[in-house]
Enzyme design. Structure first.
Site, PDB file in Angstrom:
ATOM      1  CE1 TYR A   1      -3.458  -2.495   0.725  1.00  0.00           C
ATOM      2  CE2 TYR A   1      -4.625  -0.803   0.688  1.00  0.00           C
ATOM      3  CZ  TYR A   1      -4.856  -2.348   0.474  1.00  0.00           C
ATOM      4  OH  TYR A   1      -5.849  -2.998   0.318  1.00  0.00           O
TER       5      TYR A   1
ATOM      6  CE  LYS B   1       2.087 -18.046  -2.960  1.00  0.00           C
ATOM      7  NZ  LYS B   1       1.531 -18.708  -2.521  1.00  0.00           N
TER       8      LYS B   1
ATOM      9  CG  ASP C   1      -1.433 -20.084  -1.502  1.00  0.00           C
ATOM     10  OD1 ASP C   1      -1.193 -19.690  -0.988  1.00  0.00           O
ATOM     11  OD2 ASP C   1      -1.744 -20.830  -2.759  1.00  0.00           O
TER      12      ASP C   1
ATOM     13  CG  ASP D   1      -7.657  -4.749   1.622  1.00  0.00           C
ATOM     14  OD1 ASP D   1      -8.562  -4.600   1.807  1.00  0.00           O
ATOM     15  OD2 ASP D   1      -7.479  -4.891   0.597  1.00  0.00           O
TER      16      ASP D   1
ATOM     17  CG  ASP E   1     -14.073  -7.423   1.973  1.00  0.00           C
ATOM     18  OD1 ASP E   1     -13.280  -6.768   2.970  1.00  0.00           O
ATOM     19  OD2 ASP E   1     -13.722  -6.153   0.879  1.00  0.00           O
TER      20      ASP E   1
HETATM   21  C1  IPM Z   1     -10.192  -2.006   3.118  1.00  0.00           C
HETATM   22  C2  IPM Z   1     -10.736  -1.067   2.091  1.00  0.00           C
HETATM   23  C3  IPM Z   1      -9.654  -0.090   1.926  1.00  0.00           C
HETATM   24  C4  IPM Z   1      -8.346  -0.162   1.886  1.00  0.00           C
HETATM   25  C5  IPM Z   1      -9.366   0.596   0.808  1.00  0.00           C
HETATM   26  C6  IPM Z   1     -11.128   1.218   0.586  1.00  0.00           C
HETATM   27  C7  IPM Z   1      -8.714   1.786   0.368  1.00  0.00           C
HETATM   28  O1  IPM Z   1     -10.716  -1.682   1.217  1.00  0.00           O
HETATM   29  O2  IPM Z   1     -10.206  -0.660   4.091  1.00  0.00           O
HETATM   30  O3  IPM Z   1     -10.644  -2.539   3.622  1.00  0.00           O
HETATM   31  O4  IPM Z   1      -7.816  -1.649   1.096  1.00  0.00           O
HETATM   32  O5  IPM Z   1      -7.489  -0.784   2.728  1.00  0.00           O
HETATM   33 MN    MN Z   2     -10.911  -3.617   2.122  1.00  0.00          MN
END
Ligand code: IPM
Ligand code: MN
Length: 367
Positions: A147, A197, A229, A253, A257
């Site tokens: 990032y 990884k 993975d 990240d 999700d």
């Molecule tokens: C999160 C989001 C952010 C990230 C984006 C919106 C920059 O996806 O907080 O997980 O990738 O960190």
């Molecule tokens: Mn995210």
């Protein structure tokens, strides 16, 4: 207990459902204030798309200043279709969220993925796998890796476009996030899964080496390592097999999700982004729902305010050291779910469908 203490909270509701769920978050904090004799000063500021529209940029100077003067930031969500055609560097996520993380050194991102036993129906995973619910905590490194690593650019070279992002971790960056994860595991079920990884990346080799070495200081924590993975696969196969997951920025990240989706209800999940401890175990932090702006339902009064409300609980725990008040909010949320109150996103036949406002009010009344 620090009864009688007053906290200054920067309140950044942002876009989409942000303002409506934030209203309920503040409502619950007002209940906490009465019950626990904790004072709050709310400094409400613009951030994200609304700030682009009114102030010309996603993170105006006076918003940043309010955050600097605060004990913590309670954040809603930013972004939406209206601002997606702006140059990437000016868009709400890149121009507000990432700079806030970096500016305040918020390196530790805690993302609890809790699937309550009453809500397993919302999970896309077979009932036999999620039966009884699950509770996994993702500890994601938030200010390093791909990032923020330099060099980072997109340019033309020899008649062709070239994109470069750099994955970089200093040993110290790995140590400080691993410490957060080990300590969290120690307070939970004592199991830590470190993600890397190491079969391909030098970053992974170093990550695994440091975390393995640190495990000696935590004999009460059982550590295992998974390639990212494989972890993505194991999470779907058996989420109940995990307790705490430790991952670098991008892996965290992605996995967080996935974990959120496994619970089935994004509207229930809070998050905390923490800096170094400032006083005792208290840290400056930014607290936000995991779910985003949900522009499709914004303004309809049907969004689930629980993620915002639980984010306020995390704020009380980590930035104010008010564990009892934090636990009271979490208990109130479990109580409304037990009592069958549901916003549309988690509603099923036989339960009572309630609005954003009613959900907030019912939680506040159970504090
Ligand atoms: C999160 C989001 C952010 C990230 C984006 C919106 C920059 O996806 O907080 O997980 O990738 O960190
Ligand atoms: Mn995210």
């Amino acid at each position: 207990m620090m009864a009688g203490k007053k906290y200054n909270i920067a309140v950044l509701a942002g876009d989409g459902i942000g303002p409506e769920v934030m209203k309920q978050g503040l409502h619950v904090l007002e209940s906490v204030s009465k019950k626990f004799a904790i004072g709050f000063e709310f400094d409400e500021k613009r951030v994200g798309g609304i700030a682009i529209d009114k102030d010309g940029k996603a993170l105006p100077a006076d918003t940043l200043k309010a955050c600097e003067q605060a004990d913590a930031i309670l954040f809603g969500s930013v972004g939406g279709p209206k601002w997606e055609s702006l140059p990437p560097a000016e868009q709400p996520e890149r121009a507000a969220l990432l700079p806030l993380r970096k500016h305040f050194g918020l390196f530790a991102n805690l993302r609890p993925a809790v699937c309550l036993p009453e809500l397993t129906h919302a999970s896309p995973i077979r009932e036999s796998i999620v039966e009884g619910g699950f509770d996994v905590l993702c500890v994601r490194e938030l200010t390093g890796g791909l990032y923020f690593g330099e060099p980072k650019y997109l340019k033309e070279e020899g008649g062709e476009m070239l994109a470069v992002d750099t994955m970089i971790y200093w040993e110290g960056e790995i140590r400080r996030i691993a410490k957060v994860a080990f300590e969290a595991a120690r307070r939970r079920k004592g199991r830590l899964t470190s993600i890397d990884k190491a079969n391909v990346l030098q970053n992974g080799v170093l990550w695994r080496r440091i975390v393995t070495e640190m495990a000696k200081e935590y004999p009460d924590v059982t550590l295992n390592h998974l390639y990212v993975d494989n972890a993505a696969m194991q999470l779907v196969k058996n989420p109940k097999g995990f307790d705490v997951i430790l991952a670098e920025n991008l892996f965290g990240d992605i996995l967080s999700d996935e974990m959120a989706m496994l619970t089935g209800s994004l509207g229930m999940l809070p998050s905390a982004s923490l800096g170094e401890a400032v006083e005792g175990s208290r840290r400056f932090g930014m607290y936000e729902p995991s779910g985003g702006t949900a522009p499709d339902i914004a303004g309809k009064g049907i969004a689930n305010p629980v993620a915002q409300i639980l984010s306020a609980a995390m704020l009380l725990r980590y930035s104010c050291g008010q564990e009892d008040a934090a636990a009271a909010i979490e208990g109130a949320v479990r109580a409304v779910i037990r009592d069958g109150l549901r916003t549309a996103d988690i509603w099923t036949e036989g339960n009572k469908k309630v609005s954003t406002e009613e959900m907030g009010r019912e939680i506040a009344s159970r504090i």
